[in-house]
Design an enzyme around this catalytic site. Structure first.
Site, PDB file in Angstrom:
ATOM      1  N   GLY A 238      -0.949  -1.018  -4.668  1.00 24.55           N
ATOM      2  CA  GLY A 238      -1.426   0.279  -5.134  1.00 24.55           C
ATOM      3  C   GLY A 238      -1.429   1.317  -4.035  1.00 24.55           C
ATOM      4  O   GLY A 238      -0.992   1.070  -2.903  1.00 24.55           O
TER       5      GLY A 238
ATOM      6  N   GLU B 224       0.821  -1.205   0.000  1.00 22.73           N
ATOM      7  CA  GLU B 224       0.000   0.000   0.000  1.00 22.73           C
ATOM      8  C   GLU B 224       0.858   1.259   0.000  1.00 22.73           C
ATOM      9  O   GLU B 224       1.826   1.355   0.767  1.00 22.73           O
ATOM     10  CB  GLU B 224      -0.896   0.037   1.243  1.00 22.73           C
ATOM     11  N   CYS B 225       0.511   2.192  -0.840  1.00 16.53           N
ATOM     12  CA  CYS B 225       1.090   3.534  -0.857  1.00 16.53           C
ATOM     13  C   CYS B 225       2.625   3.488  -0.846  1.00 16.53           C
ATOM     14  O   CYS B 225       3.235   3.198  -1.856  1.00 16.53           O
ATOM     15  CB  CYS B 225       0.544   4.357   0.312  1.00 16.53           C
ATOM     16  N   GLY B 226       3.260   3.733   0.288  1.00 15.05           N
ATOM     17  CA  GLY B 226       4.715   3.689   0.340  1.00 15.05           C
ATOM     18  C   GLY B 226       5.273   2.346  -0.061  1.00 15.05           C
ATOM     19  O   GLY B 226       6.341   2.255  -0.686  1.00 15.05           O
TER      20      GLY B 226
ATOM     21  N   MET C  92       5.230   2.276  -3.778  1.00 14.22           N
ATOM     22  CA  MET C  92       6.324   3.094  -4.293  1.00 14.22           C
ATOM     23  C   MET C  92       7.647   2.335  -4.253  1.00 14.22           C
ATOM     24  O   MET C  92       8.438   2.372  -5.203  1.00 14.22           O
ATOM     25  CB  MET C  92       6.425   4.389  -3.481  1.00 14.22           C
TER      26      MET C  92
END
Length: 446
Positions: free
Chosen positions: A420, A330-332, A335
């Site tokens: 994501g 998730e998120c970080g 990335m």
């Protein structure tokens, strides 16, 4: 069983509820009480702060994420100690889109029948505070507002107002916290760095607790909590919980990856998953014998050099994913799995490369707020908050905002898992975790 509980809320953000909540928690701990705490809404920082600095159990409850029955069950299942303190979010009645009550502090208080204590910033005001409170009481359909704390005014003047408040409004006045420089817990301490990285925080909390103990009627606060109405709870059969199904999940946990809902991790454990933590910054490779990977959000942008230079860990994760290991990110975490990240100084750092995407700083908030994520066979709720974006956010799911109906494609499906930007709240649809556990079992041959 009784569940003494109280909510600390405010008419608006910036009234001082976080500072006062932390001070109350420490003061009550110092008095010998055993506490648990909760944050209303999706924010990770305050519960993490309560856990790491105050050392008490803390979680998230949110009436957008879960219906009333599930919200009450989550509260009861995680309740511990003598009393629960729930910190509100934004203004008391501010919910979805700022105009609906769902997702608001008040909606959570309604669902849990929680007595509310309003923290009012009284700086520069006098009798107008009475009118403000009267408006909030008139809007209080379930008569939950029971008391008020005045903040940032003189104790003598606050006590004068307190007499009027009790006489004219019929709610308790618990006391006044004077304005004290250098004791406000600003967003710098609560949002931009990890709590344990700020050594002066403990002294600030101790000083706050002294001010709280001197100026607030904590006995009356405890009395209000003890008078909370009985909760209507559907008892669940706990005999099947924590049965080991033989799967092991590697959970990234360090300075870069620290955003996890306690409720999510508890749901994984209740499904029989063994959680093993590792550090993408410090460890050389994934733990041995794992059947899946969980990469939460956090602050990877603050540790890009360390993450990028740990080539053995990047290779370990990439090889595991290439071999078919299930993953949630998730998120970080998303990335980190990309090809590269470009920061605000236009420096580019190579990342894991498991997802063909380039991440870069956008200089503004790209997405913010609640979403419902449609995964085809099921829907799950979550939220987004990120200043970075990618050139490939995935398209296996559709995220829709609850207010206004705006939607967009998002999330990569990989090895039966999902990668994501949305932060997902697993209790909003337990089937999501049931499916992921099955995928891990199949991968590991269990």
């Amino acid at each position: 069983m009784e569940y003494p509980r109280v909510m600390i809320a405010a008419p608006r953000s910036g009234s001082g509820k976080t500072t006062i909540t932390c001070g109350i928690l420490r003061a009550m701990i110092n008095s010998g009480l055993s506490l648990c705490s909760y944050k209303c809404g999706p924010d990770y920082i305050d519960p993490m702060f309560h856990r790491t600095v105050l050392g008490i159990p803390s979680g998230n409850l949110d009436t957008f994420f879960t219906d009333d029955s599930t919200t009450r069950s989550l509260f009861v299942q995680s309740y511990s100690g003598d009393m629960a303190v729930i910190e509100g979010v934004m203004g008391l009645y501010d919910g979805i889109g700022g105009v609906e009550t769902q997702g608001s502090s008040y909606d959570l208080a309604r669902a849990l029948s929680v007595p509310i204590v309003l923290v009012v910033d009284a700086k520069g005001a006098g009798r107008s505070i009475i009118a403000q409170l009267k408006g909030f009481l008139d809007y209080d359909e379930y008569h939950l507002i029971k008391a008020v704390i005045l903040n940032r005014t003189s104790v003598a003047f606050g006590n004068t107002l307190g007499v009027i408040i009790e006489k004219e409004l019929g709610i308790k006045y618990l006391g006044t916290i004077p304005e004290i420089k250098d004791q406000q817990l600003s967003s710098r301490y609560l949002g931009l760095v990890m709590p344990e990285e700020v050594p002066e925080i403990n002294k600030k909390i101790d000083d706050l607790a002294e001010v709280i103990t001197e100026n607030l009627n904590l006995e009356e606060l405890k009395k209000l909590a003890s008078e909370a109405a009985e909760l209507d709870i559907i008892k669940e059969d706990s005999s099947s919980k924590f049965v080991n199904v033989g799967v092991v999940l590697a959970v990234a946990r360090d300075e870069a990856f620290c955003f996890y809902y306690k409720e999510n991790l508890e749901m994984l454990k209740e499904a029989g998953v063994k959680l093993v933590e590792f550090s993408p910054i410090k460890d050389a490779q994934l733990p041995d014998g794992v059947d899946g990977i969980l990469l939460g959000g956090g602050y990877p942008e603050n540790y890009m050099k360390e993450l990028s230079s740990n080539k053995s860990m990047k290779a370990s994760i990439k090889n595991a994913i290439d071999s078919g290991m299930p993953i949630l990110a998730e998120c970080g975490g998303f990335m980190y799995l990309s090809d590269s990240i470009k920061n605000s100084d236009n420096q580019i750092y190579d990342m894991v490369g498991a997802i063909k995407a380039r991440v870069e700083w956008k200089g503004k908030l790209v997405r913010f707020g609640y979403v419902t994520v449609d995964m085809g066979e099921l829907q799950i709720k979550g939220h987004e908050f990120h200043y970075y974006d990618t050139d490939n956010n995935g398209d296996c799911c559709v995220a829709t905002k609850p207010f206004g109906g705006k939607s967009w494609n998002c999330i990569h499906s990989k090895n039966g898992g999902y990668i994501g930007f949305p932060h997902l709240y697993y209790p909003s649809n337990p089937e999501f975790i049931n499916n992921f556990v099955e995928v891990m079992k199949n991968y590991g041959g269990h």
